[in-house]
Scaffold this motif. Structure first.
Motif, short mmCIF file in Angstrom:
data_model
loop_
_atom_site.label_atom_id
_atom_site.label_comp_id
_atom_site.label_asym_id
_atom_site.label_seq_id
_atom_site.Cartn_x
_atom_site.Cartn_y
_atom_site.Cartn_z
N THR A 26 23.47 -33.45 36.95
CA THR A 26 23.98 -32.81 38.17
C THR A 26 22.91 -32.01 38.91
O THR A 26 23.09 -31.67 40.08
CB THR A 26 25.17 -31.89 37.84
OG1 THR A 26 24.82 -31.03 36.75
CG2 THR A 26 26.40 -32.69 37.46
N TYR A 28 20.11 -33.19 39.74
CA TYR A 28 19.34 -34.15 40.54
C TYR A 28 20.26 -34.79 41.59
O TYR A 28 21.47 -34.85 41.40
CB TYR A 28 18.76 -35.25 39.65
CG TYR A 28 17.79 -34.76 38.61
CD1 TYR A 28 16.43 -34.61 38.91
CD2 TYR A 28 18.23 -34.43 37.33
CE1 TYR A 28 15.53 -34.15 37.96
CE2 TYR A 28 17.33 -33.97 36.36
CZ TYR A 28 15.99 -33.83 36.69
OH TYR A 28 15.11 -33.37 35.74
N PRO A 29 19.69 -35.28 42.70
CA PRO A 29 20.53 -35.97 43.69
C PRO A 29 21.20 -37.20 43.05
O PRO A 29 20.57 -37.96 42.33
CB PRO A 29 19.52 -36.41 44.76
CG PRO A 29 18.35 -35.50 44.60
CD PRO A 29 18.27 -35.18 43.14
N SER A 30 22.49 -37.37 43.33
CA SER A 30 23.25 -38.45 42.69
C SER A 30 22.70 -39.83 43.08
O SER A 30 22.69 -40.75 42.25
CB SER A 30 24.73 -38.33 43.07
OG SER A 30 24.90 -38.25 44.47
N PHE A 31 22.23 -39.98 44.33
CA PHE A 31 21.68 -41.27 44.75
C PHE A 31 20.36 -41.56 44.03
O PHE A 31 20.03 -42.72 43.80
CB PHE A 31 21.48 -41.30 46.27
CG PHE A 31 22.69 -41.77 47.01
CD1 PHE A 31 22.90 -43.12 47.26
CD2 PHE A 31 23.66 -40.87 47.45
CE1 PHE A 31 24.02 -43.56 47.93
CE2 PHE A 31 24.78 -41.30 48.12
CZ PHE A 31 24.97 -42.64 48.36
N TYR A 32 19.63 -40.54 43.69
CA TYR A 32 18.39 -40.73 42.92
C TYR A 32 18.74 -41.29 41.54
O TYR A 32 18.11 -42.25 41.08
CB TYR A 32 17.64 -39.41 42.79
CG TYR A 32 16.46 -39.49 41.84
CD1 TYR A 32 15.28 -40.13 42.21
CD2 TYR A 32 16.53 -38.93 40.55
CE1 TYR A 32 14.21 -40.22 41.34
CE2 TYR A 32 15.47 -39.01 39.68
CZ TYR A 32 14.30 -39.65 40.08
OH TYR A 32 13.25 -39.74 39.20
N VAL A 87 28.35 -41.38 40.41
CA VAL A 87 28.52 -40.16 41.21
C VAL A 87 29.81 -39.43 40.86
O VAL A 87 29.83 -38.19 40.81
CB VAL A 87 28.50 -40.50 42.72
CG1 VAL A 87 28.82 -39.26 43.56
CG2 VAL A 87 27.13 -41.05 43.11
N TYR A 192 12.84 -39.76 46.90
CA TYR A 192 13.26 -38.53 46.22
C TYR A 192 12.11 -37.92 45.41
O TYR A 192 11.97 -36.71 45.35
CB TYR A 192 14.45 -38.82 45.30
CG TYR A 192 15.76 -38.99 46.04
CD1 TYR A 192 16.40 -37.90 46.64
CD2 TYR A 192 16.37 -40.24 46.14
CE1 TYR A 192 17.59 -38.04 47.31
CE2 TYR A 192 17.57 -40.40 46.82
CZ TYR A 192 18.18 -39.30 47.40
OH TYR A 192 19.37 -39.45 48.08
N GLN A 197 12.30 -34.10 44.09
CA GLN A 197 13.66 -34.03 43.56
C GLN A 197 13.91 -34.99 42.39
O GLN A 197 15.05 -35.15 41.96
CB GLN A 197 14.66 -34.33 44.69
CG GLN A 197 14.62 -33.32 45.82
CD GLN A 197 15.54 -33.71 46.96
OE1 GLN A 197 15.47 -34.82 47.50
NE2 GLN A 197 16.44 -32.80 47.32
#
Length: 304
Positions: A26, A28-32, A87, A192, A197
């Motif tokens: 959580t 980190y960016p979910s799309f990453y 996600v 990212y 990120q």
């Protein structure tokens, strides 16, 4: 047969523990995380096919233009499906994913009848209409589009339809659809990383470096175990197990992570569960009738 059931049970145990696993990321960016999942899983599959001695056969599938289009469409569908499954735990939407997974098999029957002109029995029509009614309840109560529920069920339909229409083996199909989306996944993951990120910044440690390996194992191992078991088990058994995954997700979402299960969701679930129960009952009756017919034919041939 015991080994087959063991493979199936292990697959569902991994899928269950995947929920708290995704929550570890959580920060980190979910799309990453989604794109890292695609990249690491495709590497895992290539290694798996190399160990099996199937790489030459696998790359031979890319010589046909028709296969390329199928792989691309399947990759896009898998990307959308994994988007929800990755996600949703990170944003506390496990209940919605579960509803989408419950809907998927019934919607597959319903849409199959509309698009592929497959004939439905009266019982299948009833179960399909109950599932659609459950979806309508959610649409009306939300006042907006429940994108997670619709994306889970629609991508499942696309993936199943594409798998149904190809002779490419399941493991090869999985690897191919991952590879087709890898260029996009790599570009987005690098974006990212450039923004600081991702996993591989200046302070990256063993946990970050090993995370893609763990992500690939959680993503691919249960799929391989499930595909292996499905080939050997009766369709009724597979049907029952198919609803175990969303049930476990919902239980964890409601009782472990305290997600809301309001009246509209309960009503929708009641309609969907009723449709599932009717459908499974019809499948059991068909299986019994088929078994009785085969036994009768066998008896007749023995008497002759």
């Amino acid at each position: 047969m015991k080994k087959t059931y063991f493979s199936l049970i292990i697959a569902y145990i991994i899928w269950m523990f995947a929920i708290p696993f995704w929550k570890l990321f959580t920060g980190y960016p979910s799309f990453y995380i989604l794109n890292i999942r695609f990249i690491s899983s495709s590497i895992f599959m290539l290694v798996f096919l190399a160990v099996q001695g199937e790489l030459r056969e696998f790359f031979g599938h890319f010589r046909k233009r028709k296969n390329l289009l199928v792989f691309l469409c399947a990759g896009a569908a898998l990307y959308g499906n994994w988007l929800c499954n990755t996600v949703a735990p990170m944003i506390d939407q496990l209940v919605e994913v579960s509803i989408g997974q419950y809907l998927s098999p019934i919607m597959l029957i319903f849409l199959g009848s509309l698009i592929f002109r497959e004939k439905l029995s009266p019982i299948q029509w009833v179960s399909s209409l109950l599932a659609v009614s459950g979806l309508l309840v959610i649409l009306i109560s939300y006042g907006s589009i429940p994108w997670i529920i619709l994306l889970v069920s629609s991508t499942f339909f696309v993936l199943t339809a594409l798998l149904k229409g190809t002779s490419v083996p399941a493991a090869h199909m999985t690897a191919a659809q991952l590879l087709m989306l890898d260029p996009l996944a790599v570009c987005l993951a690098l974006r990212y990383e450039a923004a600081g990120q991702g996993f591989y910044g200046p302070g990256a440690g063993p946990a970050q470096w090993l995370s893609p390996i763990a992500i690939a194992c959680v993503s691919i191992v249960p799929m391989l175990l499930f595909n292996k078991a499905v080939k050997k088990l009766p369709s009724i058994t597979v049907g029952f197990f198919q609803y175990l995954g969303p049930t476990l997700s919902m239980v964890m979402g409601v009782f472990v992570y305290h997600e809301e299960l309001d009246v509209s969701k309960l009503l929708a679930l009641a309609l969907i569960w009723l449709g599932i129960a009717i459908y499974i009952f019809s499948q059991i009756q068909e299986e019994k009738a088929s078994a009785a017919s085969r036994a009768g034919e066998q008896t007749g041939s023995n008497q002759m």
